[in-house]
Design an enzyme around this catalytic site. Structure first.
Site, PDB file in Angstrom:
ATOM      1  N   SER B 122      15.941 -33.053   4.973  1.00 22.10           N
ATOM      2  CA  SER B 122      15.309 -34.209   6.482  1.00 22.10           C
ATOM      3  C   SER B 122      15.862 -35.633   5.554  1.00 22.10           C
ATOM      4  O   SER B 122      16.495 -35.287   4.651  1.00 22.10           O
ATOM      5  CB  SER B 122      14.011 -34.269   5.466  1.00 22.10           C
ATOM      6  OG  SER B 122      13.227 -35.367   5.240  1.00 22.10           O
ATOM      7  N   TYR B 146      10.374 -35.401  -3.179  1.00 19.59           N
ATOM      8  CA  TYR B 146      10.831 -34.071  -1.413  1.00 19.59           C
ATOM      9  C   TYR B 146      12.133 -34.361  -1.368  1.00 19.59           C
ATOM     10  O   TYR B 146      12.616 -33.150  -1.216  1.00 19.59           O
ATOM     11  CB  TYR B 146       9.802 -34.740  -0.641  1.00 19.59           C
ATOM     12  CG  TYR B 146      10.328 -34.690   0.656  1.00 19.59           C
ATOM     13  CD1 TYR B 146       9.949 -32.880   0.432  1.00 19.59           C
ATOM     14  CD2 TYR B 146      10.342 -34.380   1.668  1.00 19.59           C
ATOM     15  CE1 TYR B 146      10.142 -32.322   2.282  1.00 19.59           C
ATOM     16  CE2 TYR B 146      10.972 -34.214   2.996  1.00 19.59           C
ATOM     17  CZ  TYR B 146      10.363 -33.271   3.150  1.00 19.59           C
ATOM     18  OH  TYR B 146      10.669 -32.605   4.603  1.00 19.59           O
ATOM     19  N   LYS B 150      15.256 -31.344  -1.406  1.00 22.30           N
ATOM     20  CA  LYS B 150      15.893 -30.594  -0.062  1.00 22.30           C
ATOM     21  C   LYS B 150      17.422 -31.478  -0.188  1.00 22.30           C
ATOM     22  O   LYS B 150      18.172 -30.704   0.239  1.00 22.30           O
ATOM     23  CB  LYS B 150      14.994 -32.418   0.686  1.00 22.30           C
ATOM     24  CG  LYS B 150      13.804 -31.618   1.340  1.00 22.30           C
ATOM     25  CD  LYS B 150      14.485 -30.344   2.459  1.00 22.30           C
ATOM     26  CE  LYS B 150      12.489 -29.910   2.829  1.00 22.30           C
ATOM     27  NZ  LYS B 150      12.672 -28.677   3.380  1.00 22.30           N
TER      28      LYS B 150
END
Ligand SMILES: NC(=O)c1ccc[n+]([C@@H]2O[C@H](COP(=O)([O-])OP(=O)(O)OC[C@H]3O[C@@H](n4cnc5c(N)ncnc54)[C@H](O)[C@@H]3O)[C@@H](O)[C@H]2O)c1
Ligand SMILES: NC(=O)c1ccc[n+]([C@@H]2O[C@H](COP(=O)([O-])OP(=O)(O)OC[C@H]3O[C@@H](n4cnc5c(N)ncnc54)[C@H](O)[C@@H]3O)[C@@H](O)[C@H]2O)c1
Lengths: 321, 321
Positions: B122, B146, B150
């Protein structure tokens, strides 16, 4: 103040403990206790306060639980398996270098006091497809499993810090030279051997040419930087608590010149040049042009020249004959 | 050829499965089977070959074992918990986004055939103390848990690829918009809501101003890029298999102009501007200036303008009244 040093039996851990014993204070507070945790029993360290040892494996959460107490204020996380080792024992590297770091961060979070967490990362996190010089904001694109695991640890450290779980600071150590003792499983081991063995009257093998460049720091200055980085205010670290620790770039030729300058012409004659493809494959992927801007701004420093590194070895470490 | 899609019940997973069903081939070979793995039962997908579903949790190695068979040739790893969710459920994010990715990589390695492993990373991995524009070789300095998880997954993917365990390729997805369905727990959820809800006759709240910039890609183009990146030769990926997926930078004003251009003046009147500090705190840390050079060179592409995104939503996804 109670300090934990993981990898407290290793080169940097032992020297750091001795330096802290000498200082007696850190972050403006008196040191009450140091715990040296390692998978092998660490050598004892003399100090004006208790220095305990604890044998345990950081890959095991239950063993990590016992390393950090409610009153542990500063954690130096130095335990790791090194580059050559993690390259051949892939799962062991994941378990110790990545998961061990995560377990320590989780345990540090659990005590709820946001302890200072100093993480020994490595310039082996840097490499691959990035331009020179490597800045603090250049991608970590490691070309070893060791470097990968250290870089993933940096990311976790930064996030645990951002969340306020720990007061993290990650420093990418240059290759520490002259390292005392015996050759180890780091691919960089020869970078100390070619100075140390000749000074001790022994032969040493250099697997790369005279113009091979690399980034070095003396053990003594590394320890000063580890003290300094623990003392920095968290706010000064900004949005990335990880940074390259200052070092100096030298060729193998520079190292040998320094050896001659400090110890005369004779020791350098014990260095033999001999190709070692497995070592070359790893170290050729390493980088040597760094701009450690953040660390310099925070007051960390490099040596003045490699002559310092040779002299410190003679003063601090050379076994008496 | 057998393909696994983790997160196969999610937005991108479902659209990818339908596109692969339509194509019938990938990497020059006929597709024999697709497995859609997800923690909730995925919706069925019609195809000229079997599409099976498997309910399982990627955080559990034993459940991951059953997702990948000896003859799994291509793995699309799309399962994740999203940014807003991982920010409030920290340990859940570590378990699914980081450990889940590691378990899948280990299982893919275990089958011993170096399957193609496409990883949905992402642009949330990017941010912090880095200059604009963000290049493929800029540090991942994420400002969310997050993004951290990632980014750590990217490092592992690159190392498993370097070791020859998988043929990895990681793509940092821009924000996918217009996303069909309901708002979700991504902090970016409003970036689809403000187009989708008005087109469906409902009000939507925009928590940022007209000049807020962000980086977008349509679901349709995202799926084309996921097909393309699986087809690239491993050698073409170089020393970093991770890259930013092409997108376009737009202001909220651009999005609303595109909505007006495609659907007339009326829907845009259903957008209300209202501050939401928790959302703003996250999205203000995101970046919007990227140079996705590697992906462009490999043949991945962005949309032509946000009008495409609006049109694709109307063509592919708008529920019939
Ligand atoms: N010395 C260098 O040139 C250099 C360069 C870059 C980074 N570093 C990093 O600095 C740190 C200290 O380096 P060093 O030179 O003192 O290394 P070292 O090998 O001398 O010390 C590391 C210690 O960690 C211990 N250890 C290994 N696995 C363990 C486990 N599972 N649980 C507990 N302890 C374990 C070892 O027994 C050892 O005593 C390491 O993290 C290393 O990766 C060192
Ligand atoms: N949509 C975007 O804007 C965007 C942007 C950047 C990155 N991504 C990434 O792309 C991927 C796909 O995105 P999406 O929009 O389809 O997301 P989504 O939420 O629609 O789909 C993700 C799927 O993963 C499943 N999942 C969650 N936890 C799981 C677990 N423990 N085990 C198995 N499955 C689990 C969910 O049930 C869901 O169906 C994700 O990895 C996401 O992080 C998406």
């Amino acid at each position: 103040m109670k300090i934990l040093i993981t990898g407290g039996g290793g080169l940097v851990g032992q020297k750091l403990a001795r330096r802290l014993a000498e200082r007696g204070t850190l972050r403006g507070a008196a040191i009450d206790e140091i715990v040296l945790a390692d998978i092998v029993e660490p050598a004892p360290v003399d100090a004006p306060f208790p220095v305990s040892t604890r044998v345990g494996n950081i890959a095991e959460p239950a063993e990590v639980a016992g390393m950090i107490d409610d009153d542990t204020t500063v954690i130096y996380h130095l335990a790791a398996i090194l580059s050559g080792h993690a390259e051949v024992e892939f799962d062991h590297g994941i378990a110790v270098n990545l998961m061990g770091t995560l377990h320590l961060l989780q345990r540090a979070r659990e005590i709820g006091t946001a302890p200072v967490f100093v993480y020994a990362s490595s310039i082996a996190t840097l490499g691959g497809e990035v331009p020179d010089p490597i800045e603090d904001w250049t991608a970590t694109n490691p070309q070893t499993s060791y470097g990968t695991q250290k870089a993933a640890g940096e990311l976790l450290l930064n996030d645990f810090s951002r969340k306020g779980f720990v007061q993290g600071r990650g420093v990418r150590l240059p290759t520490i030279s002259v390292r005392p003792g015996k050759p180890n499983r780091a691919a960089s081991s020869f970078m100390s051997s070619i100075i140390r063995e000749p000074l001790n009257g022994q032969e040493a093998i250099c697997p790369v040419g005279l113009d091979f460049q690399h980034y070095y720091l003396s053990p003594r200055m590394c320890v000063e930087n580890l003290v300094r980085v623990a003392e920095v205010e968290q706010e000064a670290l900004g949005m990335n608590v990880n940074m390259t620790m200052p070092g100096l770039t030298h060729t193998i030729g520079d190292l040998i010149d320094a050896l001659r300058d400090v110890a005369g012409p004779e020791p350098a004659q014990r260095i033999r040049f001999e190709s070692q493809p497995e070592i070359e494959k790893i170290v050729m992927g390493w980088r040597y042009a760094f701009n450690p801007a953040k660390a310099l701004a925070l007051g960390l420093a490099a040596d003045n020249s490699f002559r310092d590194n040779v002299r410190y070895y003679l003063e601090d470490d050379k076994p008496s004959p």
